[in-house]
Scaffold this motif. Structure first.
Motif, short mmCIF file in Angstrom:
data_model
loop_
_atom_site.label_atom_id
_atom_site.label_comp_id
_atom_site.label_asym_id
_atom_site.label_seq_id
_atom_site.Cartn_x
_atom_site.Cartn_y
_atom_site.Cartn_z
N TRP A 92 16.45 15.05 68.32
CA TRP A 92 15.83 13.57 68.32
C TRP A 92 15.08 13.52 67.21
O TRP A 92 15.06 14.30 66.33
N ILE B 143 9.86 9.72 75.45
CA ILE B 143 11.23 9.47 76.07
C ILE B 143 11.05 7.89 76.69
O ILE B 143 12.17 7.05 76.48
N ALA C 38 10.95 5.25 74.18
CA ALA C 38 12.09 5.09 73.58
C ALA C 38 13.18 4.38 74.31
O ALA C 38 13.89 3.38 74.01
N LYS C 39 13.06 4.65 75.57
CA LYS C 39 13.95 4.09 76.63
C LYS C 39 13.79 2.50 76.76
O LYS C 39 14.75 1.62 76.91
N LEU D 245 11.36 3.12 67.75
CA LEU D 245 10.75 4.55 67.54
C LEU D 245 9.28 4.47 67.21
O LEU D 245 8.58 5.20 67.89
N LYS E 217 20.43 7.18 71.50
CA LYS E 217 20.84 7.35 70.11
C LYS E 217 20.66 6.04 69.24
O LYS E 217 20.71 4.90 69.88
N PHE F 243 17.26 10.95 75.59
CA PHE F 243 16.80 10.06 74.38
C PHE F 243 17.74 9.34 73.61
O PHE F 243 18.74 9.95 73.35
N ALA G 142 11.79 18.27 70.47
CA ALA G 142 12.33 17.25 70.18
C ALA G 142 13.55 17.47 68.89
O ALA G 142 14.63 17.01 68.87
#
Length: 890
Positions: A692, A761, A764-765, A786, A779, A777, A687
Motif C-alpha cells: 500500500w 483504509i 482511502a475507501k 491519498l 488501487k 486498500f 502498509a
C-alpha cells in the motif's frame, strides 16, 4: 611510615635540625625536588568537549544520520526539527554538567594560607605553599596544620582531626611516642599531624615529612581524581534501549530495502520509507523528556531540603538498597554532650540532676569552674569536652561568667596529657576550694575520701570498686568518663605541689556525641523498605557499636569490623562477609572506598553519606554520594551527588521516596513512548509490506513523536507519587525497564497501529468511492484521496496516543478511581495536543506544510470513535485484572 621512626632518625633523613631548620638554599633544592606544597587540580572541560560528550549516545547518532539523509533528500523541515531536538537535549545536559566537579578545588582551599617555620635559625611566617619536606614547623592553638608532620616537641597539644579521620573529639598528641606495628590507623598516629587538621589546644613543633599530593589529604585528592563508573541504573537501561532501538531501526530499514526491491519500488521512495520507519522506531523526544523529568525531580528535592548536584542521582535514589553513613555529624549531632552523672551514690541521666542536692550541685560547679573554655548562645570557644560541661551547666541555669564572678579563680595547674588532670583554686567566701577534674583512674590515685549522701567518708576498697564499676559501665556504653574532686583550704597561701593530693571525690560524668533524635525513625523506615543502614566511622569500635545499638542498626557485636581487621583480609574475603557487617569502625578513607566497592560488587546500589574530607573519595565512588550542607566540608559537597540543606538523615529517606516515584514516572513515560512508536511501526510496516501507499509522511511521525507524545509524556513524568511506595522493597537494578509492562506495551502498540491503519483504509475507501470490502486498500488512489486518508491516519495516530496516556497512570486502577483530574497537567497536555492537531488540519499554511487535508464532520466522527478505543479497551482489561486480584485474595 614516619610514626614508627624516632625523632633523631627523622631529622637525619631530612638533613634538618630542630634549632636551625633548613637554610634558604636547602629549601629551594627541596622545592625543586618535591614541588610546591599544594594540591593538583584537573583542567576544566571546555564547552565544546562537553557538547560532544552529550552527543555520545546511539539514539543521537541515529537521529543525526536521519537528519543528514532527510536534508540530502530535500526534506528540510524534517532535518531542522531533528536538529532542534538534538541541540535542546545537548543544551540541557551541558547546563547540568557545567556544575563540574569542584572537589579538588575545595581541597586546595583547605590548605592554610600561612605557616610558621624555622629557616636558617630564624622563625618566620611564609605562605604554606612554600613549605618543603624537612622544614621545622611551629604549631599553636587555633592554627591549621600546613602539611603532614612528624612531631618533635609537644606541650598539651590537641588536634581536631574529625574531617580527616572521623574522630569525634580532639586527639592528644605526644612527640615522644615511637609507634610499632605495620597497620596503624591515622587516628592512632599520636606522634603525627596531618595537613588541614586544626590545633585546638597547646602547642607543638614538627618536621614536614610530606607535602602537596604526598600528604594524606593529597592521597584523598588522588582518589577523587580516579575515574569511576558513574552511570546510573536508568542511564544503563536507556543505553541498552538505545542500542536495541538502533539495531531494530537498522533491521527494519534493511527489511524494507528488500521488500522495496521485491516490489520494484522507486529507490527515492524506498529511502523516504526507510527514513520514516527509522524515525518511527526511535522516540526522538525520549532523551530530552527523561532529562526534563529528572530536572523537575530536582526542583521537588529542593523543597525537601535536598540539593541534587547531578541529575541522574534523582533516579538512582529510587533503587538504593544500602545506605552507608558516616557517624560523626551524620547519625550523631557532632557535639559532645553530657548524658549521665554519678554523685552522692546516685546514678542518673543529666536531666535529673538536682541542684538542691549538695553533692550534685558541687559536681556541676566543679566542672564549670575547672574549665578554660567559653560558652554562650552566640559563641563557644575551646575544647569540645569542656564546652559540653558548660552546656550542661547552662541547662541548669548555671553560667561560667556568673559563677566565676561569685567564686573567682586565684590559682591553677593547667591540664597536661601525662597527668590527665586540671586543677583550679576558687574563692568561696572565706574558704578556698581546690577543684580538680580529669581521668577517673588518675583522679582516684590522689583521692583519699569521697562525698557520699552528705557525708565525707574515707575511700574504702569497696567504695573504690563501686566507683570503678560505674565508670566501666559508662565506658561500655561508649561514654567518655570524667571525674571531679575537691578539697577546702583555709588560706590562699597554697603550695602548688600539694594541691593535687588528699582530695575528696565528688562524682563522675559520662559524655558522648549523641545520635540525632529523628534518625532512629528514619532507619526503621529504611528497614521496612528493604534498605540496609551501615555505619562507617573513624571513631573507636565501642563508641560506634553503642551508637549503632541505640539507633537499632545492629545489636550484634559480631556485626562490627575494625579498620585493622579490614587491612588483614583480602577483597574476596571482605566480599564474602560484607552482607553480615553493619558497623565499620576506626577506618581510613581508603577503607571506606574498599567497603563501598565490596557492597557494589554484590550488585547493590549504594548511597554513602558523610561530611568530612575523609568521606569525599567514598562519596564519589558510591552510586550516590550524599553530603551534609551545614556541617559538611566543601570537599565533601564537591564530591557528592546530593547535598542535604538540613544535615538531616531523615531527608535522605524523603529523597529516596521521591526517587522511587520519579523512577516509576519515568518508566510510565518510556513505556508510553515506546508503545506509541510500536503503533507507528506496525502501521507503516504492514502498509508497505502489503504494497500500500505509506499511511504517514515522515513529518507526521516527527510531529507526533516530538509534540503530541512529548506533552503527555512530560505530564506522566510528574504524575502524583504513590503514598505507599516506601512499603515496597527496592527494585532490582538488573530488572528490565519493561518489567511487568512488556505485554501492555505490545498490545497497546498493536492496537494503536491497527486503529491507524483502519483510519487510513476507511479514508482511502471513502474518498476513492471504492466501498467494496476487498481489496482492503483501493488501487490507483488519486493524490487528493491519498492525502485525505493520510490525514485521517495522522489524526487517529495522534489522538489515540493522547488518550492512551490516561491508561498509563496505573496498571490496575481505573482512571476514574485514580481521579480523572488528579493530574491536571496530563489533562492540560491532552487538551493542548488536541487543539494543536486541529490547528494543523484547519489552518491553511500549516495544513500545506504538513500535507494534510481538511476533514468533514463525518471524518471527525470516525476518528473520534477510533481514538477513544485504547481507553475503552484498557478500562475493560483493568476491570478483569481487579476482579482476578480479588478472586486470588479471597
Amino acid at each position: 611510615m614516619f610514626a614508627r621512626k624516632t625523632i633523631k632518625e627523622v631529622l637525619k633523613e631530612f638533613n634538618s635540625n630542630l634549632e636551625m631548620g633548613l637554610s634558604q638554599k636547602e629549601s629551594e633544592i627541596q622545592r625543586e625536588k618535591f614541588g610546591f606544597n599544594q594540591l593538583e587540580t584537573k583542567k576544566p572541560k571546555s564547552l565544546l568537549s562537553m557538547f560532544f560528550a552529550q552527543l555520545n549516545d546511539i539514539l543521537i547518532y541515529i537521529l543525526i544520520a536521519a537528519a543528514v539523509i532527510s536534508a540530502l533528500l530535500g526534506e528540510t523541515s524534517d532535518a531542522v526539527i531533528i536538529a532542534i531536538v538534538i541541540v535542546i537535549n545537548a543544551t540541557v545536559g551541558i547546563i547540568q554538567e557545567s556544575k563540574a566537579e569542584k572537589a579538588l578545588d575545595a581541597l586546595k582551599k583547605l590548605s592554610t594560607p600561612n605557616a610558621v617555620v624555622k629557616r636558617g635559625g630564624e622563625v618566620k611566617e611564609i605562605p604554606s605553599r612554600e613549605v618543603v619536606p624537612g622544614d621545622i614547623i611551629i604549631i599553636d592553638a587555633g592554627r591549621y596544620v600546613p602539611c603532614d608532620l612528624r612531631l618533635l616537641e609537644t606541650a598539651n597539644l590537641k588536634i581536631q582531626e574529625s574531617t580527616l579521620t572521623g574522630e569525634s573529639v580532639p586527639v592528644d598528641k605526644d612527640a615522644t611516642l615511637v609507634l610499632t606495628g605495620d597497620d596503624i590507623p591515622l587516628g592512632d598516629q599520636k606522634n603525627m599531624l596531618f595537613m588541614s587538621t586544626l590545633a585546638t589546644y597547646g602547642r607543638g613543633i614538627g618536621i614536614a615529612v610530606s607535602t602537596g599530593m604526598n600528604t594524606e589529604i593529597g592521597k584523598i585528592a588522588k582518589m577523587l581524581d580516579e575515574k569511576v563508573d558513574t552511570e546510573t541504573p536508568l542511564q544503563k537501561k536507556l543505553a541498552q534501549l538505545g542500542k536495541f532501538l538502533g539495531i531494530g531501526a537498522l533491521f527494519i530499514c534493511a527489511l524494507m530495502f528488500v521488500v522495496g526491491v521485491l516490489q520494484k519500488r522507486d529507490l527515492f521512495e524506498m529511502l523516504l520509507t526507510s527514513i520514516s520507519l527509522a524515525v518511527a522506531a526511535i522516540p526522538e523526544g525520549l532523551p530530552a523528556i527523561v532529562t526534563i523529568v529528572l530536572a523537575m525531580g530536582v526542583q521537588k528535592m529542593i523543597k525537601k531540603n535536598a540539593i541534587v548536584r547531578k541529575l541522574p542521582a534523582v533516579e538512582t535514589l529510587g533503587s538504593v538498597n544500602i545506605i552507608c553513613s558516616d557517624k560523626t555529624g551524620t547519625l550523631t549531632q557532632n557535639k559532645m554532650t553530657i548524658t549521665k552523672f554519678y554523685a552522692g551514690d546516685s546514678l542518673g541521666n543529666i536531666e535529673t540532676l538536682n541542684l538542691n542536692d549538695k553533692e550534685q550541685k558541687l559536681l556541676l560547679e566543679n566542672l564549670i569552674l575547672c574549665n578554660d573554655s567559653t560558652y554562650s548562645e552566640n559563641s563557644k570557644t575551646g575544647d569540645p569536652t569542656e564546652i559540653a560541661l558548660l552546656v550542661a551547666g547552662a541547662q541548669s541555669d548555671i553560667f561560667k561568667d556568673d559563677l566565676e564572678k561569685k567564686h573567682p579563680r586565684i590559682d591553677e595547674i593547667p591540664f597536661e596529657s601525662d597527668r590527665k588532670l586540671m586543677t583550679t583554686v576558687n574563692k568561696y567566701d572565706d574558704e578556698y576550694y581546690v577543684m580538680t577534674k580529669g581521668a577517673i583512674d588518675n583522679l582516684l590515685n590522689i583521692c583519699t575520701k569521697a562525698y557520699i549522701k552528705g557525708n565525707i567518708v574515707p575511700i574504702t576498697p569497696e567504695i573504690k570498686k563501686d566507683i570503678i564499676a560505674i565508670s566501666n559501665n559508662m565506658s561500655d556504653d561508649a561514654l567518655r568518663v570524667l571525674g571531679a574532686a575537691y578539697k577546702i583550704l583555709k588560706t590562699n597561701h597554697v603550695d602548688i605541689d600539694s594541691l593535687e593530693s588528699d582530695l575528696i571525690l565528688i562524682g563522675l560524668v559520662g559524655m558522648i556525641d549523641p545520635p540525632r533524635l529523628e534518625v532512629r525513625d528514619s532507619i526503621a523506615i529504611c528497614h521496612a523498605s528493604g534498605i540496609k543502614t551501615v555505619m562507617i566511622t573513624g571513631d573507636h569500635q565501642n563508641t560506634a557499636f553503642a551508637i549503632a545499638k541505640e539507633l537499632n542498626i545492629t545489636n550484634d557485636s559480631k556485626a562490627v569490623m575494625s579498620g585493622t581487621e579490614l587491612d588483614r583480609i583480602s577483597d574476596e574475603e571482605l566480599n564474602n562477609r560484607i552482607d553480615n557487617i553493619r558497623v565499620f569502625a576506626r577506618v581510613s578513607p581508603e577503607h571506606k572506598v574498599k567497603i563501598i566497592k565490596a557492597f557494589k560488587s554484590k550488585g547493590n546500589i549504594v548511597s554513602m553519606t558523610g561530611d568530612g574530607v575523609n568521606d569525599a573519595p567514598s562519596l564519589k565512588i558510591a552510586n550516590i554520594g550524599v553530603a551534609m550542607g551545614i556541617t559538611g566540608t566543601d570537599v565533601a559537597k564537591g564530591a557528592a551527588d546530593m547535598v542535604l540543606m538540613d544535615d538531616n538523615f531523615s531527608t535522605i529517606v524523603a529523597a529516596i521516596k521521591e526517587g522511587r516515584n520519579i523512577f516509576r514516572n519515568i518508566k510510565k513515560t518510556v513505556i508510553f513512548l515506546i508503545s506509541c512508536n510500536v503503533g507507528e511501526i506496525i502501521a507503516l510496516f504492514f502498509a508497505i509490506l502489503l504494497g500500500w501507499a505509506s499511511p504517514l509522511r515522515p513529518i507526521h511521525i516527527l510531529w507526533v513523536n516530538l509534540i503530541t507524545d512529548t506533552l503527555p509524556a512530560l505530564a506522566l513524568g510528574i504524575d502524583p507519587g504513590d503514598p505507599d511506595v516506601m512499603k515496597y522493597k527496592p527494585r532490582n537494578p538488573k530488572d528490565s525497564l519493561f518489567k511487568n509492562g512488556i505485554l501492555s506495551l505490545a498490545l497497546n502498540g498493536l492496537l494503536i497501529g491497527i486503529l491507524t491503519l483502519a483510519a487510513f483504509i476507511i479514508g482511502a475507501k471513502y474518498y476513492s468511492g471504492d466501498l467494496n470490502l476487498f481489496p482492503l486498500f483501493p488501487k490507483g488512489l488519486k493524490p487528493d484521496a491519498l492525502e485525505h486518508a493520510q490525514t485521517m491516519a495522522f489524526v487517529v495516530l495522534s489522538c489515540s496516543q493522547l488518550i492512551h496516556s490516561l491508561n498509563m497512570r496505573n496498571e490496575k486502577k481505573s482512571i476514574f478511581q485514580i481521579g480523572l483530574f488528579s493530574n491536571k497537567y496530563l489533562i492540560g497536555s491532552i487538551i493542548l495536543g488536541l487543539m494543536l492537531q486541529i490547528f494543523i488540519i484547519t489552518i491553511p499554511p500549516l495544513a500545506s506544510a504538513f500535507s494534510v487535508h481538511a476533514l468533514s464532520m463525518n471524518d471527525w466522527g470516525f476518528v473520534t470513535i477510533l481514538s477513544l478505543m485504547p481507553l475503552i479497551l484498557n478500562e475493560i482489561v483493568k476491570m478483569f485484572k481487579r476482579l482476578s486480584s480479588k478472586t486470588l485474595k479471597n
